[in-house]
Design a protein around this motif. Structure first.
Motif, PDB file in Angstrom:
ATOM      1  N   GLN A  78     -15.668 -74.874  36.907  1.00 19.51           N
ATOM      2  CA  GLN A  78     -15.057 -74.462  38.172  1.00 19.51           C
ATOM      3  C   GLN A  78     -13.844 -75.306  38.517  1.00 19.51           C
ATOM      4  O   GLN A  78     -12.826 -74.783  38.995  1.00 19.51           O
ATOM      5  CB  GLN A  78     -16.093 -74.536  39.293  1.00 19.51           C
ATOM      6  N   LEU A  79     -13.939 -76.603  38.290  1.00 18.82           N
ATOM      7  CA  LEU A  79     -12.797 -77.466  38.590  1.00 18.82           C
ATOM      8  C   LEU A  79     -11.608 -77.108  37.708  1.00 18.82           C
ATOM      9  O   LEU A  79     -10.471 -77.005  38.185  1.00 18.82           O
ATOM     10  CB  LEU A  79     -13.192 -78.934  38.395  1.00 18.82           C
ATOM     11  N   PHE A  80     -11.844 -76.903  36.438  1.00 17.99           N
ATOM     12  CA  PHE A  80     -10.750 -76.597  35.515  1.00 17.99           C
ATOM     13  C   PHE A  80     -10.091 -75.265  35.848  1.00 17.99           C
ATOM     14  O   PHE A  80      -8.871 -75.098  35.671  1.00 17.99           O
ATOM     15  CB  PHE A  80     -11.281 -76.581  34.081  1.00 17.99           C
ATOM     16  N   GLN A  81     -10.861 -74.309  36.342  1.00 19.51           N
ATOM     17  CA  GLN A  81     -10.333 -72.984  36.643  1.00 19.51           C
ATOM     18  C   GLN A  81      -9.634 -72.892  37.995  1.00 19.51           C
ATOM     19  O   GLN A  81      -9.080 -71.837  38.328  1.00 19.51           O
ATOM     20  CB  GLN A  81     -11.471 -71.953  36.577  1.00 19.51           C
ATOM     21  N   CYS A  82      -9.650 -73.960  38.783  1.00 16.06           N
ATOM     22  CA  CYS A  82      -8.950 -73.946  40.071  1.00 16.06           C
ATOM     23  C   CYS A  82      -7.443 -73.854  39.848  1.00 16.06           C
ATOM     24  O   CYS A  82      -6.910 -74.317  38.833  1.00 16.06           O
ATOM     25  CB  CYS A  82      -9.275 -75.213  40.870  1.00 16.06           C
ATOM     26  N   ASP A  83      -6.755 -73.294  40.821  1.00 15.52           N
ATOM     27  CA  ASP A  83      -5.300 -73.169  40.733  1.00 15.52           C
ATOM     28  C   ASP A  83      -4.645 -74.542  40.635  1.00 15.52           C
ATOM     29  O   ASP A  83      -4.940 -75.442  41.430  1.00 15.52           O
ATOM     30  CB  ASP A  83      -4.755 -72.431  41.964  1.00 15.52           C
ATOM     31  N   ALA A  84      -3.774 -74.680  39.667  1.00 16.09           N
ATOM     32  CA  ALA A  84      -2.976 -75.909  39.484  1.00 16.09           C
ATOM     33  C   ALA A  84      -3.842 -77.141  39.297  1.00 16.09           C
ATOM     34  O   ALA A  84      -3.433 -78.247  39.671  1.00 16.09           O
ATOM     35  CB  ALA A  84      -2.023 -76.107  40.663  1.00 16.09           C
ATOM     36  N   CYS A  85      -5.007 -76.988  38.720  1.00 16.29           N
ATOM     37  CA  CYS A  85      -5.898 -78.139  38.545  1.00 16.29           C
ATOM     38  C   CYS A  85      -5.256 -79.207  37.668  1.00 16.29           C
ATOM     39  O   CYS A  85      -5.087 -80.354  38.092  1.00 16.29           O
ATOM     40  CB  CYS A  85      -7.231 -77.680  37.941  1.00 16.29           C
ATOM     41  N   MET A  86      -4.893 -78.853  36.438  1.00 14.39           N
ATOM     42  CA  MET A  86      -4.331 -79.852  35.529  1.00 14.39           C
ATOM     43  C   MET A  86      -2.969 -80.339  35.997  1.00 14.39           C
ATOM     44  O   MET A  86      -2.643 -81.521  35.807  1.00 14.39           O
ATOM     45  CB  MET A  86      -4.243 -79.270  34.115  1.00 14.39           C
ATOM     46  N   ASP A  87      -2.189 -79.471  36.605  1.00  8.52           N
ATOM     47  CA  ASP A  87      -0.894 -79.918  37.130  1.00  8.52           C
ATOM     48  C   ASP A  87      -1.080 -81.005  38.186  1.00  8.52           C
ATOM     49  O   ASP A  87      -0.369 -82.011  38.197  1.00  8.52           O
ATOM     50  CB  ASP A  87      -0.135 -78.731  37.744  1.00  8.52           C
ATOM     51  N   THR A  88      -2.056 -80.795  39.071  1.00 10.82           N
ATOM     52  CA  THR A  88      -2.301 -81.780  40.131  1.00 10.82           C
ATOM     53  C   THR A  88      -2.806 -83.094  39.553  1.00 10.82           C
ATOM     54  O   THR A  88      -2.320 -84.183  39.903  1.00 10.82           O
ATOM     55  CB  THR A  88      -3.326 -81.219  41.131  1.00 10.82           C
ATOM     56  N   LEU A  89      -3.790 -83.029  38.651  1.00 13.70           N
ATOM     57  CA  LEU A  89      -4.383 -84.244  38.094  1.00 13.70           C
ATOM     58  C   LEU A  89      -3.378 -85.015  37.251  1.00 13.70           C
ATOM     59  O   LEU A  89      -3.287 -86.256  37.351  1.00 13.70           O
ATOM     60  CB  LEU A  89      -5.611 -83.894  37.266  1.00 13.70           C
ATOM     61  N   LEU A  90      -2.613 -84.327  36.437  1.00 15.51           N
ATOM     62  CA  LEU A  90      -1.645 -85.020  35.572  1.00 15.51           C
ATOM     63  C   LEU A  90      -0.461 -85.549  36.367  1.00 15.51           C
ATOM     64  O   LEU A  90       0.118 -86.582  36.010  1.00 15.51           O
ATOM     65  CB  LEU A  90      -1.185 -84.080  34.465  1.00 15.51           C
ATOM     66  N   VAL A 127      -8.444 -92.109  45.682  1.00 15.05           N
ATOM     67  CA  VAL A 127      -9.422 -92.725  44.787  1.00 15.05           C
ATOM     68  C   VAL A 127     -10.839 -92.245  45.098  1.00 15.05           C
ATOM     69  O   VAL A 127     -11.670 -92.067  44.191  1.00 15.05           O
ATOM     70  CB  VAL A 127      -9.330 -94.269  44.870  1.00 15.05           C
ATOM     71  N   ARG A 128     -11.126 -91.954  46.359  1.00 16.91           N
ATOM     72  CA  ARG A 128     -12.473 -91.498  46.729  1.00 16.91           C
ATOM     73  C   ARG A 128     -12.703 -90.025  46.397  1.00 16.91           C
ATOM     74  O   ARG A 128     -13.806 -89.643  46.006  1.00 16.91           O
ATOM     75  CB  ARG A 128     -12.729 -91.784  48.208  1.00 16.91           C
ATOM     76  N   LEU A 129     -11.686 -89.224  46.553  1.00 13.62           N
ATOM     77  CA  LEU A 129     -11.826 -87.828  46.150  1.00 13.62           C
ATOM     78  C   LEU A 129     -11.998 -87.723  44.634  1.00 13.62           C
ATOM     79  O   LEU A 129     -12.794 -86.913  44.144  1.00 13.62           O
ATOM     80  CB  LEU A 129     -10.609 -87.024  46.601  1.00 13.62           C
ATOM     81  N   LEU A 130     -11.266 -88.536  43.890  1.00  9.28           N
ATOM     82  CA  LEU A 130     -11.419 -88.527  42.432  1.00  9.28           C
ATOM     83  C   LEU A 130     -12.795 -89.033  42.021  1.00  9.28           C
ATOM     84  O   LEU A 130     -13.410 -88.514  41.076  1.00  9.28           O
ATOM     85  CB  LEU A 130     -10.328 -89.385  41.788  1.00  9.28           C
ATOM     86  N   PHE A 131     -13.287 -90.042  42.721  1.00  7.65           N
ATOM     87  CA  PHE A 131     -14.639 -90.537  42.426  1.00  7.65           C
ATOM     88  C   PHE A 131     -15.675 -89.449  42.679  1.00  7.65           C
ATOM     89  O   PHE A 131     -16.636 -89.283  41.905  1.00  7.65           O
ATOM     90  CB  PHE A 131     -14.936 -91.770  43.278  1.00  7.65           C
ATOM     91  N   THR A 132     -15.501 -88.692  43.755  1.00  2.00           N
ATOM     92  CA  THR A 132     -16.422 -87.591  44.058  1.00  2.00           C
ATOM     93  C   THR A 132     -16.356 -86.517  42.982  1.00  2.00           C
ATOM     94  O   THR A 132     -17.400 -86.015  42.530  1.00  2.00           O
ATOM     95  CB  THR A 132     -16.077 -86.989  45.433  1.00  2.00           C
ATOM     96  N   LEU A 133     -15.154 -86.157  42.547  1.00  2.00           N
ATOM     97  CA  LEU A 133     -15.023 -85.172  41.477  1.00  2.00           C
ATOM     98  C   LEU A 133     -15.639 -85.677  40.176  1.00  2.00           C
ATOM     99  O   LEU A 133     -16.241 -84.902  39.417  1.00  2.00           O
ATOM    100  CB  LEU A 133     -13.545 -84.833  41.255  1.00  2.00           C
ATOM    101  N   GLY A 134     -15.502 -86.973  39.921  1.00  2.00           N
ATOM    102  CA  GLY A 134     -16.134 -87.541  38.732  1.00  2.00           C
ATOM    103  C   GLY A 134     -17.648 -87.451  38.796  1.00  2.00           C
ATOM    104  O   GLY A 134     -18.308 -87.183  37.784  1.00  2.00           O
ATOM    105  N   ASN A 135     -18.221 -87.659  39.979  1.00  2.00           N
ATOM    106  CA  ASN A 135     -19.672 -87.529  40.136  1.00  2.00           C
ATOM    107  C   ASN A 135     -20.123 -86.080  39.961  1.00  2.00           C
ATOM    108  O   ASN A 135     -21.173 -85.810  39.363  1.00  2.00           O
ATOM    109  CB  ASN A 135     -20.095 -88.043  41.515  1.00  2.00           C
ATOM    110  N   LEU A 136     -19.347 -85.148  40.519  1.00  2.00           N
ATOM    111  CA  LEU A 136     -19.720 -83.737  40.421  1.00  2.00           C
ATOM    112  C   LEU A 136     -19.677 -83.242  38.972  1.00  2.00           C
ATOM    113  O   LEU A 136     -20.509 -82.416  38.563  1.00  2.00           O
ATOM    114  CB  LEU A 136     -18.790 -82.889  41.288  1.00  2.00           C
ATOM    115  N   THR A 137     -18.719 -83.717  38.202  1.00  2.00           N
ATOM    116  CA  THR A 137     -18.569 -83.254  36.816  1.00  2.00           C
ATOM    117  C   THR A 137     -19.377 -84.076  35.824  1.00  2.00           C
ATOM    118  O   THR A 137     -19.349 -83.783  34.624  1.00  2.00           O
ATOM    119  CB  THR A 137     -17.090 -83.301  36.410  1.00  2.00           C
TER     120      THR A 137
END
Length: 852
Positions: free
Chosen positions: A546-558, A527-537
């Motif tokens: 940059q987040l979207f272009q990371c390897d397996a980004c959407m696979d990990t989030l979904l 929950v804290r890593l997701l909160f940090t990513l939400g702040n960055l974006t």
């Protein structure tokens, strides 16, 4: 979205989530953040307010709450180390017997290599008591020269502190003073540094008799070694082996010892023997006095030849079990540079005192924080790892106190931590376990320091955010360290300067995704890593890309989304399954509320990411993403999951901006419109607002408009015009503008009194919000375009014309604004958002067929 190529008095305006456009050109310039402006360098105030109201909006949420640990211990109950046998304990007992006297580790701090052979003694050794067979020194001093060259000295082992005699017996200040001896001989009677375990053999002075105390030389224990060393050093001085400068220095040290230090030690011993509550303060004062005396005589550190006697006295006082006194003792022992086992025990002693919150005041009044930080700066991880662990554990406890937090910052705690992190990452190959234990305490301390507003520039100046990423890479399998660092990031990423520093760290987005995948079951970390990513974006287009272009980004989030969907614990039965069956996604051990908090933060990341023009279309065409969002609305109720459903509706609203012909969202828009009914009919104002915004985008579709009219949603939208919220009125106007595109709908809107309410809304909010005023005019335009006589009666029409005439005069429209900056802002909104539509609406209202 539907666009209108040109605007004529007979054409309709198309609304997009309440954001309706005077022309296709204006729409591209102001409302779409993705199509370049004709003059990119020019950004008006109207564009700023337009961007704040556009369909694509950034989502915000509260930072995850971290409860304080009620018990001060090295590793809390939630730690993965809680049940490990090899972790250092938080509770232990310390007594004088635990300390080594003298402190015999070499001053250089270098460990001596063990001998490969067992030394052979020249005389028989009694197995029961090896000290009974110690060789007697030769009577003739010249025999020393006739000995074997390079002969090794015999080693004397230090005994237990419990066998030591009282301080009067081993200091020999009065006992060894003989009026018949000269001053030179007196000064020569000194205790050499007991840091040296090697003692050179030499003749004993036979010109005088032994005293009763000296007869204990042959007895086992530390005193025998100390006295033997003392007498041999005395004979060495008498033989003239020392130079004059050294003798002078020794004379001065002896004077200080005899006149000042020895009396203080005697007072400590005698007062401790009859200790009472009243005498504890006196003992503390004596320790401070001893500290000051040693400092003035330049005898701190390892420079004092008789420091072992001082340490023995101090170690005995520990058994008095006074936290206040022990803290003074610990500070003095650190100033005398104890090492080895004694250093470890002193660090344990300080740690033990800091475990009680009531002792925090003692650390405020005692300057021991500086010496503790000095240990972290100077001690080697490989040789003093456990001592470092207890020091950092102490700082972790103290940093929970707001007053001590300021003190830690003033003593450069962040800078010391940064250097220690670098050493720990370097030494982890051989000391990985102890380095991990230390980093758990260190990152917890930094987490507390991050609470102080003054710490943020310090964290940035020491590149601490990047250093912590380095720790994450080295200890990515350690949940305790990763969780503590995620708490630091969740706190600091709420501030723009810290977000910038973190975003500039190479591959931080990929690192966060890997941690989310590796520790997907650990809710407090996720929950804290997701909160940090939400702040960055939230504010950065580059971060979204940059987040979207990371390897397996959407696979990990979904996959995380599916895991925390909690279908089995929900009282609702979904009409369709998500992309993965419940058996395929193992539910984490957290509570339903904790799992929901993860989804709130995760959906916020999706909402922020899809603002980017390259990310939004991809998500709108992602079947799993759309299904999960719709499933969440179906599974949960607004009463129990208001924030989550509001975030989901906002994400769908952002995705509905990209309605390509083949997109999954476009094919699912009717299903989404049905799900939005739950939010529109709820008692939550935020849920109603987000659902209305979604209808503002989806109502561009004829099928959705028909659904709205058939289910009487238009009646609800008209009532929203009575709201005192400009945002609610703005969104409602967008839906009404699109509904009025169909002539069949205009009569129904007329029956509900939509036109009259729009005029009231224009009068109430128009002069203060020219963007809303322009939106109202667009809705009225579409309603009266066919010349319907039922929309406005003559009085209402004349009143509207009078109001528009007044508002079209710039001086009248802006006369109530005094501040020049605000005046420029409203002038820009008035010129771009209101004026063009209001002028065309006036021409329509004045046409003969409408004014007859």
């Amino acid at each position: 979205m539907i666009t209108v190529p040109t605007i004529t008095p007979t054409e309709d305006f198309t609304g997009v989530n309440g954001l309706n456009l005077a022309s296709m050109e204006r729409k591209h310039e102001i409302c779409s953040p993705f199509i370049p402006r004709r003059n990119p360098a020019r950004k008006t105030s109207a564009e700023i307010i337009s961007e704040a109201r556009q369909s694509l909006r950034v989502q915000s949420t509260q930072r995850p709450f971290t409860p304080r640990d009620g018990h001060r211990q090295l590793f809390g109950k939630s730690s993965v180390r809680a049940d490990r046998d090899n972790r250092p304990p938080s509770t232990f007992s310390l007594h004088a017997q635990n300390f080594d006297a003298p402190d015999s580790r070499p001053g250089s701090g270098t460990r001596l290599s063990p001998l490969d052979h067992k030394p052979k003694f020249p005389v028989p050794c009694d197995a029961e008591d090896p000290f009974k067979a110690l060789p007697k020194p030769p009577t003739d001093p010249l025999e020393v020269k006739r000995g074997l060259p390079g002969g090794r000295a015999r080693l004397l082992r230090s005994g237990s502190l419990t066998t030591l005699s009282p301080v009067e017996g081993h200091i020999h200040v009065k006992e060894q003073f003989n009026p018949g001896l000269g001053q030179k001989q007196l000064s020569a009677k000194r205790l050499p540094s007991t840091d040296h375990t090697e003692v050179r053999s030499g003749p004993l002075k036979t010109g005088r008799c032994r005293t009763a105390s000296e007869s204990r030389l042959m007895q086992p224990g530390v005193d025998s070694g100390v006295r033997l060393t003392e007498e041999r050093a005395e004979r060495k001085t008498e033989l003239g082996n020392g130079d004059n400068s050294k003798s002078t220095k020794e004379d001065a040290e002896s004077l200080v010892w005899n006149n000042m230090i020895a009396p203080l030690l005697q007072q400590l011993e005698s007062m401790a023997a009859g200790s009472s509550e009243g005498s504890l303060d006196s003992l503390c004062d004596l320790c401070d006095g001893l500290h000051g005396t040693l400092a003035e005589a330049d005898m701190l550190g390892r420079r004092c030849k008789r420091r072992s006697g001082i340490l023995r006295t101090l170690f005995r006082l520990i058994d008095l079990n006074s936290a206040q006194l022990n803290l003074h003792i610990a500070k003095l022992c650190l100033a005398l540079c104890v090492s080895g086992n004694n250093l470890l025990n002193i660090c344990k002693l300080i740690f033990q005192i800091s475990r009680s919150e009531s002792n925090d005041i003692l650390f405020q009044n005692n300057s021991i924080i500086g010496p503790v930080l000095g240990i972290l700066s100077n001690e080697d991880v490989s040789s003093s790892g456990e001592a470092l662990l207890y020091c950092v554990g102490t700082l972790k406890f103290l940093s929970g106190n707001s007053a001590l937090l300021r003190l830690l910052l003033d003593n450069n705690c962040v800078g010391v931590a940064q250097k220690l992190i670098q050493r720990l990452c370097t030494a982890e190959d051989t000391n990985f376990t102890i380095a991990g234990h230390i980093l758990v305490q260190l990152t917890a301390t930094l987490r507390n320091l991050a609470d102080h507003p003054d710490s943020r520039p310090i964290f940035i100046s020491f590149s601490m955010l990047s250093e912590l990423c380095l720790v994450l890479r080295h200890h990515c399998k350690d949940p305790d360290i990763c969780t503590n660092i995620s708490r630091i990031y969740s706190k600091l990423s709420s501030y723009s300067e810290c977000r910038l520093a973190l975003a500039q760290t190479p591959d931080c987005y990929q690192l966060f995704l890997e941690l989310l995948s590796k520790h997907h079951q650990k809710q407090d970390l996720v929950v804290r890593l997701l909160f940090t990513l939400g702040n960055l974006t939230a504010k950065s287009e580059e971060a979204r890309r940059q987040l979207f272009q990371c390897d397996a980004c959407m696979d990990t989030l979904l996959q995380l989304y599916d895991t925390y969907q909690r279908r089995d614990n929900s009282p609702h039965t979904p009409s369709q399954k998500g992309p993965l069956s419940p058996s395929e996604s193992q539910a984490p051990p957290g509570s339903v509320q904790e799992d929901e908090d993860v989804l709130v933060k995760l959906v916020r990341v999706l909402a922020n990411m899809c603002i980017h023009p390259a990310v939004g279309p991809a998500l709108a065409n992602n079947t799993i993403c759309i299904q999960l969002l719709m499933e969440t609305i179906e599974l949960r109720s607004v009463q129990e999951s208001e924030e989550l459903l509001v975030n989901v509706a906002a994400t769908i609203n952002n995705l509905s901006f990209y309605q390509e012909e083949s997109s999954v969202l476009r094919r699912s828009q009717l299903t989404i419109a049905k799900l939005m009914l739950k939010l529109v009919l709820s008692s939550s104002r935020d849920a109603m607002l987000e659902a209305t915004r979604v209808y503002g985008n989806l109502s561009q579709s004829k099928h959705v408009r028909d659904f709205i009219m058939q289910n009487k949603v238009h009646q609800f939208v008209v009532t929203l015009l009575d709201s005192k919220s400009t945002e609610m009125c703005f969104s409602a106007c967008g839906v009404l503008t699109n509904l009025a595109l169909d002539p069949a709908n205009r009569d129904s809107l007329s029956v509900e009194g939509a036109a009259a309410k729009l005029v009231d809304c224009l009068r109430d909010f128009g002069p203060g919000d020219w963007q809303l005023a322009g939106q109202v005019c667009q809705a009225l335009w579409n309603m009266i375009v066919c010349g319907s006589e039922k929309l406005l009666d003559t009085q209402e029409r004349e009143s509207l014309l009078e109001f528009l005439t007044t508002c079209l005069d710039e001086q009248e429209a802006l006369k109530w604004i005094e501040n020049e900056d605000i005046r420029d802002f409203h002038r820009a909104c008035w010129e771009l958002e209101f004026l063009p539509v209001a002028q065309k609406l006036m021409k329509t209202l004045r046409t003969p067929d409408l004014t007859a």
